[in-house]
Motif scaffolding. Sequence first.
Motif, short mmCIF file in Angstrom:
data_model
loop_
_atom_site.label_atom_id
_atom_site.label_comp_id
_atom_site.label_asym_id
_atom_site.label_seq_id
_atom_site.Cartn_x
_atom_site.Cartn_y
_atom_site.Cartn_z
N GLY A 41 0.78 -1.23 0.00
CA GLY A 41 0.00 0.00 0.00
C GLY A 41 0.81 1.27 0.00
O GLY A 41 0.24 2.35 0.25
N PHE A 42 2.12 1.21 -0.29
CA PHE A 42 2.95 2.42 -0.30
C PHE A 42 2.88 3.06 -1.68
O PHE A 42 3.15 2.43 -2.70
N LYS A 43 2.54 4.34 -1.70
CA LYS A 43 2.48 5.08 -2.95
C LYS A 43 3.90 5.34 -3.46
O LYS A 43 4.80 5.64 -2.69
N THR A 44 4.07 5.24 -4.75
CA THR A 44 5.38 5.42 -5.38
C THR A 44 5.22 6.33 -6.58
O THR A 44 4.31 6.14 -7.39
N ARG A 45 6.11 7.31 -6.70
CA ARG A 45 6.03 8.27 -7.80
C ARG A 45 7.15 8.03 -8.79
O ARG A 45 8.27 7.69 -8.41
N PRO A 46 6.88 8.21 -10.09
CA PRO A 46 7.95 8.01 -11.09
C PRO A 46 9.12 8.95 -10.89
O PRO A 46 10.27 8.56 -11.10
N GLU A 47 8.85 10.19 -10.47
CA GLU A 47 9.95 11.14 -10.31
C GLU A 47 10.86 10.78 -9.14
O GLU A 47 11.95 11.35 -9.00
N CYS A 48 10.43 9.85 -8.29
CA CYS A 48 11.30 9.36 -7.23
C CYS A 48 12.09 8.13 -7.68
O CYS A 48 13.23 7.93 -7.25
N LEU A 49 11.50 7.33 -8.56
CA LEU A 49 12.18 6.12 -9.02
C LEU A 49 13.28 6.44 -10.03
O LEU A 49 14.34 5.80 -10.02
N ARG A 50 13.06 7.38 -10.90
CA ARG A 50 14.02 7.64 -11.97
C ARG A 50 15.41 7.98 -11.44
O ARG A 50 16.40 7.37 -11.86
N PRO A 51 15.54 8.98 -10.53
CA PRO A 51 16.91 9.28 -10.05
C PRO A 51 17.52 8.14 -9.25
O PRO A 51 18.74 7.97 -9.26
N LEU A 52 16.69 7.32 -8.59
CA LEU A 52 17.23 6.17 -7.86
C LEU A 52 17.85 5.17 -8.82
O LEU A 52 18.98 4.69 -8.61
N TYR A 53 17.14 4.84 -9.88
CA TYR A 53 17.68 3.89 -10.85
C TYR A 53 18.85 4.48 -11.63
O TYR A 53 19.77 3.75 -12.03
N GLY B 194 23.63 8.58 -2.28
CA GLY B 194 23.01 9.89 -2.36
C GLY B 194 21.51 9.78 -2.53
O GLY B 194 20.92 8.71 -2.42
N GLY B 195 20.90 10.88 -2.82
CA GLY B 195 19.45 10.86 -3.02
C GLY B 195 18.69 11.30 -1.78
O GLY B 195 19.26 11.54 -0.71
N SER B 196 17.39 11.38 -1.93
CA SER B 196 16.53 11.85 -0.85
C SER B 196 16.30 10.76 0.17
O SER B 196 16.64 9.58 -0.03
N ARG B 197 15.69 11.14 1.27
CA ARG B 197 15.37 10.18 2.33
C ARG B 197 14.35 9.15 1.83
O ARG B 197 14.44 7.97 2.17
N GLU B 198 13.43 9.58 0.99
CA GLU B 198 12.44 8.67 0.45
C GLU B 198 13.10 7.60 -0.43
O GLU B 198 12.73 6.42 -0.37
N GLN B 199 14.09 8.00 -1.21
CA GLN B 199 14.78 7.04 -2.07
C GLN B 199 15.59 6.04 -1.25
O GLN B 199 15.65 4.85 -1.58
N VAL B 200 16.21 6.50 -0.17
CA VAL B 200 16.95 5.60 0.70
C VAL B 200 16.01 4.60 1.36
O VAL B 200 16.31 3.39 1.45
N MET B 201 14.85 5.06 1.80
CA MET B 201 13.88 4.16 2.41
C MET B 201 13.35 3.15 1.39
O MET B 201 13.15 1.97 1.72
N MET B 202 13.14 3.58 0.16
CA MET B 202 12.69 2.65 -0.88
C MET B 202 13.73 1.57 -1.14
O MET B 202 13.40 0.39 -1.32
N LEU B 203 15.00 1.96 -1.17
CA LEU B 203 16.06 1.00 -1.43
C LEU B 203 16.16 -0.01 -0.29
O LEU B 203 16.32 -1.22 -0.51
N ARG B 204 16.05 0.45 0.94
CA ARG B 204 16.10 -0.46 2.08
C ARG B 204 14.88 -1.38 2.11
O ARG B 204 15.01 -2.57 2.46
N ALA B 205 13.72 -0.85 1.76
CA ALA B 205 12.53 -1.70 1.72
C ALA B 205 12.66 -2.78 0.65
O ALA B 205 12.23 -3.92 0.84
N CYS B 206 13.28 -2.43 -0.48
CA CYS B 206 13.50 -3.42 -1.54
C CYS B 206 14.47 -4.49 -1.07
O CYS B 206 14.26 -5.69 -1.32
#
Length: 749
Positions: A236-248, A269-281
Amino acid sequence: MTAAPLAAVRPKAAAPLGDERLEEILRALDPGFLRLLDWNWGRRVITFPREHPVIGLPDCPVPSCPLAITVATRPMCSGCTERWCATGLPLEEFLLIPKAISKGIGQIPCAVDRCERPQTRVAARLCDSHHLQRTHKLGRLPLEEFLAHPKVVGLSGLSPCLVESCYLDRVGRQYPYCKAHIQRLRTAREKPGFEEEAWRLTEKAICTTREVSLRGLPDQLVAEVLYGLWSRVANGFKTRPECLRPLYDRLRTHRIRTLEEVTDPTALGGSREQVMMLRACQLALRRLNATPETERVKDVWDMSVFGHTGVIPFTSLVQEPLREAMKVWVYDDLPRRRNKNAVHHARAVISAVALLSESLWLQRPDRGMVPAAWGRGDIVAFSNRMGHLMATGKLSAARRLAFTRFVRRVLLRFRTLGLAAPGALLEGMAVDFAIWPEDMPDEPEDTEAGRDLPEAVMRELCAHLDRLEEMSNVETRVATELLIDTGRRPDEIYTLPVDCLQQDPDGSPVLVYDNHKAYRFGRRLPIGGETAAIIRRQQQRIRERFPATETGQLKLLPRPKTNPEGTKEIKDISSAHREWVDSLPDLAVPLVTVEADAPVTQLVPFDKSRIFPYAYRHCYAQRHADAGVAPDVLKELMDHRLITTTQGYYRVGAERRREAVDRVTALQFDRHGNRVWRTALSLLDSEHVRRAIGEVATPYGVCREPSNVAAGRSRLPPAVQVPGVRALLHRRLLPPRPPGPPRRPAAQS
């Protein structure tokens, strides 16, 4: 997904272990999720859908705008929102104005039938080759006539853009890149030290608002990020394309092959949201195909594998034999604890054994690494260290007692599990390495007057419930009101379904809940009409908020985030409740003191740390006890198995103690038939205690004549031949003794 499309993109020289892990991840991927993303293993581009409760991106409502709304709080896409703010027009009027033709993003096929090349000019709608044919060879014919001309035929497509992340086609044979990357290349060449090969590997892709490119990433990494995205959406976590692109893009720039190589996500590097997404993955990949058998060998257990939440670390146990033995103990103890406190209890026991491990490390020459060397002296040292920690304020008396009990139980369980047997983990552990009853510290005196809250404090809290709703949300307020009114445990309120309100045969409202702690479900608690009204209003709000979800799946208190269907309950309100309590003005309670032999009432500040959600359960018990509810009835209301547990939730007030004494004063007689305690109203409590010291308990009451305890029992029935009973009952149970012969006077000397 089949192996055929994957074989075309899999590297030829892949490691066998990588192939095995890759196949494992691909089998775990949901094919329906891949279809939702319009995924193609050849193109490798994620396309976000228009309609989905979690990752759906609706179209911008402005006419002729090809973009999507990426921010849910905005009525339009970002560009149209900026233009609307600049115009100052009402929203209704702005939505009627078509958007001017723009260059757009991505590629559109050429307007010529069966032409596979992209348009290079939006107005002309033609590729470069057909545009040159129209302007130089056919005399600038109108577009309709040009498309119908017999010499105009479709052309085959060109090779893809040489930028590794780009999925667009090159625009001409003389250019190895797409149109957008040709412009970026011209700008990049102006920088000193430019290398075109490195630029091709690291340059970003050209994507629309819905697209995210995974081209240029290794096969296993692509599968891993897809699985991580699926796990995130499923939760149920919302994910935005503009957050995924710089992470990838960062993964591509750092040439990451698998997510296991990323030990510190913040280093990318990257935002806190991107770091959390990477750790969740990474967490989702670790849990993939994990079982209790594979988890039990680790030093940190992910308790989701065992059906719980959180983690259990064993790293605080220094000695490896002791650490491995504790893993066996926890693995054996978990199935017998079915409530949500299983993880908390296991961590508390591990903390207690960690103190024993620390004691062995500090006072033994071998650091306690050899279990066969453990003995009675180590237990004495551990007991002394516990006393030292309590004396220095690092350990309370109650915690010292609890930890000592935990260690005693664990050491005993080690032996019953056979861990001290030959060849076992603790081979040779001495029998005297155990805590005996005389080693246990004294039970601390219960000096706490009760954990319930004074009436004045409860009035203030109820008067500021509106403020709680403003600071948090309506679910937090409803949860607090239900905790106050029903006295249930917080978890029992959090997990209430939306249809938790029922009625007794007489029409009285009843709350139906689950007692997770005692593993008792479908419990029924009578509640008042006002409490039932609170529940009905909340039910109406939930049904209006989630109309598409079945009623049987809805929660009465749904989670505000990562819950698009209303099927997940709130986790905890402790943080919001504490913030609310701390924001309240100082709370004062009356205190009666004596000054100059006269009672004086003073207002003293109340400690706000005593106000927490579980305290309302004590208030509920004390409120019913003060109202004269019988202990057995209160036990049922509290849903306890033992009445002794219920008695720990309330105290008997002075008024009730005095009332009990007054009731039985007229019924107290001594053996002569005279009333006793005639002046009971004037006796002090200390006199009542003193009077009770001389009493002897008997099955039929108490005896205040100690000489009767030693009286003969030959004429009593066997059932009542006990000390003191003869003196109390010989008048009523036995016939009068016949008079004997007169005694002869003693002989005179």
